[in-house]
Write an enzyme that holds these catalytic residues in place. Structure first.
Site, PDB file in Angstrom:
ATOM      1  N   MET A  14      54.092  37.709  10.421  1.00 40.82           N
ATOM      2  CA  MET A  14      55.037  38.534   9.683  1.00 40.82           C
ATOM      3  C   MET A  14      56.391  37.820   9.591  1.00 40.82           C
ATOM      4  SD  MET A  14      52.855  40.825   9.214  1.00 40.82           S
ATOM      5  CE  MET A  14      53.872  41.856   8.181  1.00 40.82           C
ATOM      6  N   ARG A  61      68.921  32.681  16.389  1.00 42.18           N
ATOM      7  CA  ARG A  61      68.585  33.590  17.487  1.00 42.18           C
ATOM      8  C   ARG A  61      69.309  33.169  18.753  1.00 42.18           C
ATOM      9  NH1 ARG A  61      62.306  34.144  18.268  1.00 42.18           N
ATOM     10  NH2 ARG A  61      63.103  35.507  19.917  1.00 42.18           N
ATOM     11  N   ASP A 115      53.695  40.318  16.086  1.00 41.97           N
ATOM     12  CA  ASP A 115      53.795  40.043  14.656  1.00 41.97           C
ATOM     13  C   ASP A 115      52.861  38.927  14.192  1.00 41.97           C
ATOM     14  OD1 ASP A 115      55.072  37.972  15.941  1.00 41.97           O
ATOM     15  OD2 ASP A 115      56.783  37.896  14.567  1.00 41.97           O
ATOM     16  N   GLU A 116      51.846  38.577  14.987  1.00 43.22           N
ATOM     17  CA  GLU A 116      50.908  37.521  14.621  1.00 43.22           C
ATOM     18  C   GLU A 116      49.479  37.956  14.891  1.00 43.22           C
ATOM     19  OE1 GLU A 116      52.880  33.128  15.185  1.00 43.22           O
ATOM     20  OE2 GLU A 116      52.140  34.142  16.974  1.00 43.22           O
ATOM     21  N   CYS A 602      18.672  54.106  60.507  1.00 44.02           N
ATOM     22  CA  CYS A 602      19.641  53.362  59.686  1.00 44.02           C
ATOM     23  C   CYS A 602      19.897  52.006  60.334  1.00 44.02           C
ATOM     24  CB  CYS A 602      20.942  54.144  59.546  1.00 44.02           C
ATOM     25  SG  CYS A 602      22.226  53.249  58.638  1.00 44.02           S
ATOM     26  N   CYS A 605      23.852  51.404  61.429  1.00 47.06           N
ATOM     27  CA  CYS A 605      24.486  52.034  62.586  1.00 47.06           C
ATOM     28  C   CYS A 605      23.490  52.405  63.681  1.00 47.06           C
ATOM     29  CB  CYS A 605      25.264  53.274  62.153  1.00 47.06           C
ATOM     30  SG  CYS A 605      24.220  54.542  61.420  1.00 47.06           S
ATOM     31  N   HIS A 617      23.771  59.119  53.472  1.00 50.01           N
ATOM     32  CA  HIS A 617      24.212  58.309  54.605  1.00 50.01           C
ATOM     33  C   HIS A 617      24.456  56.863  54.183  1.00 50.01           C
ATOM     34  CE1 HIS A 617      24.595  57.389  58.916  1.00 50.01           C
ATOM     35  NE2 HIS A 617      23.900  56.295  58.657  1.00 50.01           N
ATOM     36  N   HIS A 621      28.061  54.457  54.100  1.00 50.58           N
ATOM     37  CA  HIS A 621      28.294  53.071  54.536  1.00 50.58           C
ATOM     38  C   HIS A 621      28.871  52.234  53.402  1.00 50.58           C
ATOM     39  CE1 HIS A 621      26.738  53.193  58.581  1.00 50.58           C
ATOM     40  NE2 HIS A 621      25.603  53.759  58.189  1.00 50.58           N
TER      41      HIS A 621
END
Length: 680
Positions: A14, A61, A115-116, A602, A605, A617, A621
């Site tokens: 732009m 600028r 703007d691009e 398990c 544990c 359970h 974990h």
């Protein structure tokens, strides 16, 4: 087709975009020299955009408005709005969205900045060539197009001062040389791409009132270079044949991706200034100086070859805001730093929520930047997880990331060295999860968001069952008790029913689907839904296996009035006779799993867990491991409002059931807290 000429790529830029936005708001500025300035506390503000009329007077600028006025007394000033003590660029962002929407109608676009945008026109060009069927392109369809390297007679250019006449002559020569009967010709494809971009620019101006310049070539590098050759409101076509002449006097720093340290090191190491001079070096020589990958890239780039794709992206990859504190305005106290971090966070929160509503995405990473006065190590960036769109939390997390940059020993109120810039930026966007894809990340929201989300889910579930009560629910449904009752009523053989698993809202957001097996039968649990392995043979054991750690009273469970409406197989005496359940005070609760035979060991544990609790359970974990990975990020907030109010007569038994796998909660809650059932 020659390698590197397979695509048609364009860059649309732009022209003085901020100026055009201000002129659309104030038509009085059209045709006049004007600039856009930020702030007005010093010399009228700093200039961030300059019109072409003002450039003719030497205005640039980064100049102060007061200094620019000396060069151009008639200079008009348009000021950027301010919010929270800093520039508010909302009007320019919204104007950019308008432009991108129009461009996306013509081809795949990749937004490069406000703007691009890059466009991949390859497919659009192929479709247009099929429709053309060898027809010639009239000169009028390229009314603002320049062909780099044409006209190819330098004497004619020198003898003509009219730039427009030179452009038209070059276009005529170019069109005469094209083989319109060969749709695979790269030059013809570029020309058709130029025609499409003429149409796109006209559409953008018609819809938005904005003008842009365009570059057309075979890749991003050449397209960007071509875009800047003839401005404003013009477009330039650069073919592969024009590259040697164009690169012969093109500074290396002007090439895309070579404007920084890499371009400077090329000039220093090889002693060259122009891009075309790199052709004298072999690929191995360039690899020796700059590495294998970069050396090969430079070897092809200096010949006009680049393969970086145009990625379909209309949205920015990041959203950020910053504030400069030059000179005497530098921040010298912690309170000042905290104040401005909060102001930036407030702006960021507003923009993020707007982006979420419009684009259905969430950012996952927060980056904080800080610049300070002094020598080395004064410019730092730090990152952390972004758990929620809350300005207070964002500012606190940002301050925690940079507070060790303060070297003021023993003086907690001061900040040394002074801060000259603060920046907040978020990135790593992902799509907002839907009801069917809710996972563990939904726990990262704050309490109010989680409560609202839960209510929405409940309402949608209720509406679904009210609309179609007799319709069998799919595996992704959450509340399946009605379906289970219907199936059980159809059974011809009366069997005692031990109980039904009624998923709670908390079960609905378990992160993964699990499968549980017992020694008798098997069933599947997917996203909180229990589905028997054989729907025609739903025996007692199949319904018993997925029982979860909850009582069969309260919200979402079977009430006494509902029990009266059930078939005989659901009578209370049958339920009382079911193994593994205890009756207490008219309410049913699970027995202690340690006293049952149906237990699994398990491995994590070494505890025995009831079969129907084993899936949850394992999820516990998983959640603990995930929590450990987030230690130090403070991603999980206290959720006092979500405490589960259990009746006194059932509270002691529930604690006994869960004590083996849930640690006692203190003031700070962890992930395992969220796996408790929600309150009725």
């Amino acid at each position: 087709m020659v390698r590197g000429q397979e695509r048609v790529v364009a860059l649309a830029d732009m022209d003085c975009f901020y100026i055009q936005v201000e002129r659309r708001l104030d038509p009085r500025l059209h045709g006049k020299p004007c600039v856009v300035v930020q702030y007005k506390t010093w010399k009228g503000g700093g200039i961030i955009a300059v019109s072409y009329e003002a450039r003719a007077f030497g205005v640039k600028r980064n100049m102060w408005a007061a200094d620019a006025k000396k060069l151009c007394p008639d200079l008009e000033l348009a000021r950027v709005p301010e919010a929270r003590g800093k520039a508010d660029l909302t009007r320019y962002r919204e104007a950019s969205i308008e432009v991108m929407e129009v461009m996306s109608r013509f081809a795949v676009i990749e937004r490069a900045s406000i703007d691009e945008a890059y466009l991949d026109l390859t497919q659009a060009v192929q479709e247009r060539l099929k429709k053309m069927k060898g027809q010639h392109i009239p000169v009028e369809q390229l009314g603002t197009t320049y062909i780099q390297g044409f006209p190819n007679n330098p004497e004619e250019e020198e003898n003509t001062d009219n730039k427009e006449e030179i452009r038209q002559r070059g276009v005529c020569q170019w069109l005469t040389s094209l083989p319109f009967g060969d749709p695979s010709n790269p030059e013809l494809q570029l020309t058709v791409g130029a025609v499409i971009m003429e149409e796109m620019r006209a559409a953008v101006e018609s819809v938005t009132g904005f003008q842009c310049s365009v570059g057309i070539s075979h890749n991003k590098v050449l397209a960007k270079l071509a875009c800047g050759l003839n401005k404003p409101n013009r477009q330039t076509l650069v073919s592969q044949g024009a590259v040697p002449q164009l690169f012969s006097n093109m500074p290396i720093g002007n090439i895309r991706n070579l404007g920084g340290k890499l371009g400077a090191s090329i000039t220093e190491c090889l002693g060259v200034q122009y891009m075309g001079e790199l052709i004298q070096f072999t690929e191995s020589q360039l690899q020796t100086h700059f590495g294998e990958k970069t050396g090969s890239w430079l070897y092809e780039l200096c010949r006009g070859i680049d393969f970086e794709p145009v990625k379909a992206r209309q949205l920015p990859k990041s959203i950020g805001c910053s504030k400069n504190f030059p000179g005497k305005t530098a921040l010298v106290t912690q309170k000042q730093v905290q104040y401005w971090l909060l102001q930036l966070a407030l702006e960021l929160e507003e923009r993020l929520n707007k982006d979420k509503d419009q684009n259905n995405r969430l950012a996952k990473q927060l980056t904080v930047g800080i610049h300070m006065q002094g020598g080395k190590h004064t410019n730092l960036t730090r990152c952390c997880a972004l758990s929620q769109y809350d300005a207070q939390k964002i500012s606190r997390d940002a301050f925690a990331l940079i507070q060790n940059c303060n070297t003021a020993a023993g003086q907690q109120a001061t900040w040394t060295p002074p801060v000259t810039l603060l920046q907040l930026c978020v990135s790593k966007f992902s799509e907002v999860p839907t009801l069917s894809s809710v996972d563990i990340t939904s726990f990262l929201t704050n309490d109010s968001q989680r409560t609202q989300h839960t209510s929405t889910i409940k309402e949608s579930m209720s509406a679904k069952f009210l609309e179609s009560p007799k319709k069998e629910t799919s595996k992704k449904a959450v509340n399946t008790i009605e379906t289970l009752f219907q199936r059980a009523a159809k059974r011809k053989q009366g069997r005692a029913i031990a109980g039904c698993f009624v998923p709670d809202v908390s079960d609905m957001i378990v992160p993964t689907a699990t499968q549980t097996k017992s020694s008798h039968n098997s069933s599947q649990v997917s996203e909180g839904l229990m589905e028997p392995s054989n729907p025609n043979m739903m025996g007692e054991q199949q319904l018993m296996e997925p029982l979860q750690e909850a009582t069969l009273t309260g919200e979402g469970c079977v009430s006494s009035s509902e029990m009266k409406m059930l078939p005989d197989s659901f009578k209370e005496e049958n339920v009382q006779a079911a193994p593994g359940l205890l009756q207490e005070g008219g309410a049913m609760s699970l027995a202690d799993p340690s006293s049952m035979d149906d237990c699994l060991l398990c491995e994590k544990c070494n505890q025995k867990v009831a079969v129907w609790e084993f899936a949850e359970h394992l999820d516990y974990h998983f959640a603990v491991e995930l929590q450990n990975s987030f230690l130090g990020s403070n991603s999980f907030r206290s959720a006092e409002s979500l405490d589960n109010p259990v009746k006194e007569k059932n509270k002691s038994r529930e604690q006994k059931t869960t004590s083996a796998k849930r640690p006692k909660q203190d003031g700070t809650r962890t992930l395992d807290f969220f796996f408790k059932p929600l309150p009725p």
